[in-house]
Design an enzyme around this catalytic site. Structure first.
Site, PDB file in Angstrom:
ATOM      1  N   ASP A   1       0.824  -1.200   0.000  1.00 47.97           N
ATOM      2  CA  ASP A   1       0.000   0.000   0.000  1.00 47.97           C
ATOM      3  C   ASP A   1       0.865   1.260   0.000  1.00 47.97           C
ATOM      4  OD1 ASP A   1      -2.844   0.926   0.290  1.00 47.97           O
ATOM      5  OD2 ASP A   1      -2.030   1.896   2.062  1.00 47.97           O
TER       6      ASP A   1
ATOM      7  N   GLU B   1       1.172  -0.543  -4.983  1.00 50.50           N
ATOM      8  CA  GLU B   1       0.050   0.351  -5.259  1.00 50.50           C
ATOM      9  C   GLU B   1       0.597   1.679  -5.765  1.00 50.50           C
ATOM     10  OE1 GLU B   1      -3.689   2.787  -3.275  1.00 50.50           O
ATOM     11  OE2 GLU B   1      -1.887   2.348  -2.129  1.00 50.50           O
TER      12      GLU B   1
ATOM     13  N   ASP C   1     -10.876   1.340  -3.353  1.00 42.57           N
ATOM     14  CA  ASP C   1     -10.503   2.753  -3.440  1.00 42.57           C
ATOM     15  C   ASP C   1     -11.214   3.505  -4.563  1.00 42.57           C
ATOM     16  OD1 ASP C   1      -8.705   2.930  -1.290  1.00 42.57           O
ATOM     17  OD2 ASP C   1      -7.060   2.110  -2.478  1.00 42.57           O
TER      18      ASP C   1
END
Length: 587
Positions: A340, A369, A436
């Protein structure tokens, strides 16, 4: 000739070792400016003796953007080194030699000077970009654990709401857990997916778990390590891989490290674990936000004071995080790490991470990410792939949002692919929605036929595709937290026809995985006004012909081969594609 548009860079996505003895070379020129490009190459040490500069081989014009053409060629390099240059012929007949020191007339006096050539002095196998073989054969399924299934109500946090009783708020809990995932592994097997990507499962006070408190423990509301071990083992029995999500950019404010900083200030043993500008640490909450703040005296994720940023240049922090990464590989045999906020962590740390985890498990998948251009992370010594939002955004903009023309979508997709080595494109993580983003069915305005067409197009591209949980049965949702709705398990409330379609699409992907991973892409025709396009994917004698109609008019084409997957009406040897229709055949 537009000389300023000509570009090449050695040891990059423009020149890279694809296998131990095959090298792929690209050069960029202005769109429709160059008629031919020929490659001159050989062993530097044989330049004078063999005079290989007197011969050249043609390069192929490959992908293109609105402004550029990319010329490509794969060459055998058994001598493990190469010198090379390009002979470019413009549409007006002008001819130049392009080498390491620039552009020169393509005549004697320049092309026979060995110092003017690009050079890769020696190919080291350790430097070649390598990816796990299994990834390109994987269709992923992303699970937000708190919303997938409540398998054990006894571990529910206080205030847990009845399953699916309302649209989720930011702080709501519905009781999803690991036992619920285990109970539905056969459902996932039936669907056909063979990779599970789990959002964080570690101890955290939130429902999303991206504010980690303890990376070495499973959140008790999800279960425990024994249950997670069973999940991995049961997934592996079903030939499914398991990828965990780690947040190494920041910690949660409830972590022992940050709490120690709050207690001891500059004297805390963890003070250097974070980027703190002054003590005592403090911030001012924004009156119109429950999460954001201003005048924060330490670095955070975004402006979220409860997510203090880790100092990954600190050797203690490095050892701590690398130990965590190894722990879940050694003890539970996970198959991948999704990282992340990966773009906000220093490259030095990710290089160490790459070396450490692959030493422990050589075929582990490392996924970052990153939502933007990611060349710096995809050179072969950090990540295998990134979440390919930039690539798939072009598809959504054309099919779902109808903001761009088909030719613009193609140019945008091509631009993204030309940023990276082919190995990275082959295992890119291609997704249309996630925790997201708004759910793709919502982006499509609830039009399931449009969504089917978009997914069919996605599954025909290079990279490994992903379904966000519930997409296969028609789950909708706006931006988070609405995109994190509870999974629907009542089959009478599921769209089973959509489920069947996704099954067929996954079977198509698996059947033609080599064609779709390695095959060349050829655009047969693109009609911008009618929003209709035809392309082919070809590899080792197999060819898929793919027709898409995103416009409002009926589209007709000849039926030439074996029907593979279709949404059409047929009459004799014609196929009739309605809006949002597509037709895929093996030729």
């Amino acid at each position: 000739m537009n000389k300023s548009a000509i570009y090449h860079r050695p040891e990059s996505e423009f020149a890279f070792l694809y296998t131990d003895d095959r090298m792929r070379i690209r050069v960029k020129t202005a769109r429709n400016d160059i008629q031919t490009v020929r490659l001159v190459y050989g062993d530097h040490y044989e330049f004078a003796s063999k005079k290989w500069y007197q011969k050249s081989v043609p390069m192929t014009k490959g992908l293109a953007t609105e402004t550029s053409d990319y010329w490509e060629l794969e060459v055998m390099v058994p001598f493990k080194r190469i010198s090379y240059g390009f002979i470019l012929t413009a549409t007006d007949g002008e001819q130049l030699f392009y080498g390491d020191q620039g552009l020169f007339p393509a005549a004697k006096g320049f092309i026979d000077q060995d110092n003017l050539y690009f050079r890769l002095p020696y190919f080291h196998g350790i430097d070649r970009f390598k990816t796990p073989d299994w990834v390109r054969q994987t269709v992923w399924y992303q699970i937000f654990p708190e919303r997938f299934k409540n398998g054990d109500p006894t571990n529910d946090p206080a205030g847990t709401l009845p399953w699916g009783s309302k649209r989720p708020g930011r702080a709501d809990f519905f009781g999803g857990d690991l036992k619920g995932i285990i109970e539905e592994l056969d459902y996932l097997k039936e669907l056909g997916v063979n990779g599970i990507y789990l959002c964080p499962i570690f101890t955290s006070p939130s429902n999303h778990k991206y504010d980690t408190v303890d990376y070495l423990e499973v959140d008790p509301h999800f279960g425990d390590k024994t249950l997670f071990q069973k999940l991995v083992q049961e997934a592996h029995k079903r030939d499914m891989k398991v990828m965990l999500d780690a947040v190494f950019n920041h910690l949660g404010a409830s972590s022992k490290q940050w709490q120690d900083v709050l207690t001891h200030g500059a004297d805390s043993r963890y003070a250097d674990w974070f980027h703190i500008h002054s003590f005592p640490v403090k911030y001012e909450p924004l009156p119109d936000s429950a999460e954001l703040a201003e005048n924060i005296t330490y670095d955070t994720f975004s402006f979220v004071p409860n997510m203090p940023k880790l100092n990954t240049a600190n050797p203690e922090v490095q050892d701590y995080l690398l130990g965590i990464a190894l722990y879940w590989i050694k003890e539970f045999d996970i198959d991948g790490w999704r990282l992340d906020v990966a773009n906000e962590v220093d490259h030095h740390f990710w290089k160490k991470f790459h070396e450490v985890v692959l030493t422990e498990k050589s075929d582990l998948y490392i996924l970052g990410e990153i939502w933007h251009s990611a060349q710096s992370w995809l050179a072969g010594d950090e990540f295998h792939a990134v979440m390919n939002y930039a690539f798939t955004d072009n598809m959504k903009a054309f099919f779902a949002k109808q903001k761009i023309a088909a030719s613009q979508m193609i140019a945008g997709m091509n631009r993204q692919q030309m940023l990276y080595r082919d190995q990275a494109n082959e295992v890119a993580f291609n997704l249309l929605d996630s925790h997201d983003t708004p759910r793709i069915l919502t982006v499509c305005g609830g039009d399931k036929e449009l969504m089917k067409s978009l997914f069919a197009f996605l599954f025909l591209q290079k990279g490994t595709p992903c379904l966000y949980y519930g997409t296969e049965i028609g789950l909708e949702g706006e931006m988070d937290p609405d995109n994190r709705r509870c999974m629907i398990w009542d089959e009478t409330q599921q769209d089973r026809a959509l489920f069947t379609f996704m099954q067929l699409l996954i079977k198509l992907r698996k059947k033609y995985v080599d064609v779709l991973s390695f095959g060349k892409l050829h655009w047969v025709s693109v009609d911008d006004p009618k929003k209709q396009l035809i392309f082919e994917r070809c590899h080792q004698g197999k060819r898929l012909r793919c027709i898409f109609n995103a416009g409002s008019e009926l589209m007709t084409a000849e039926k030439r081969g074996q029907e593979v997957l279709s949404q059409l009406k047929e009459e004799d040897e014609k196929i009739y594609l309605h809006p949002n229709g597509f037709y895929i055949e093996e030729c």
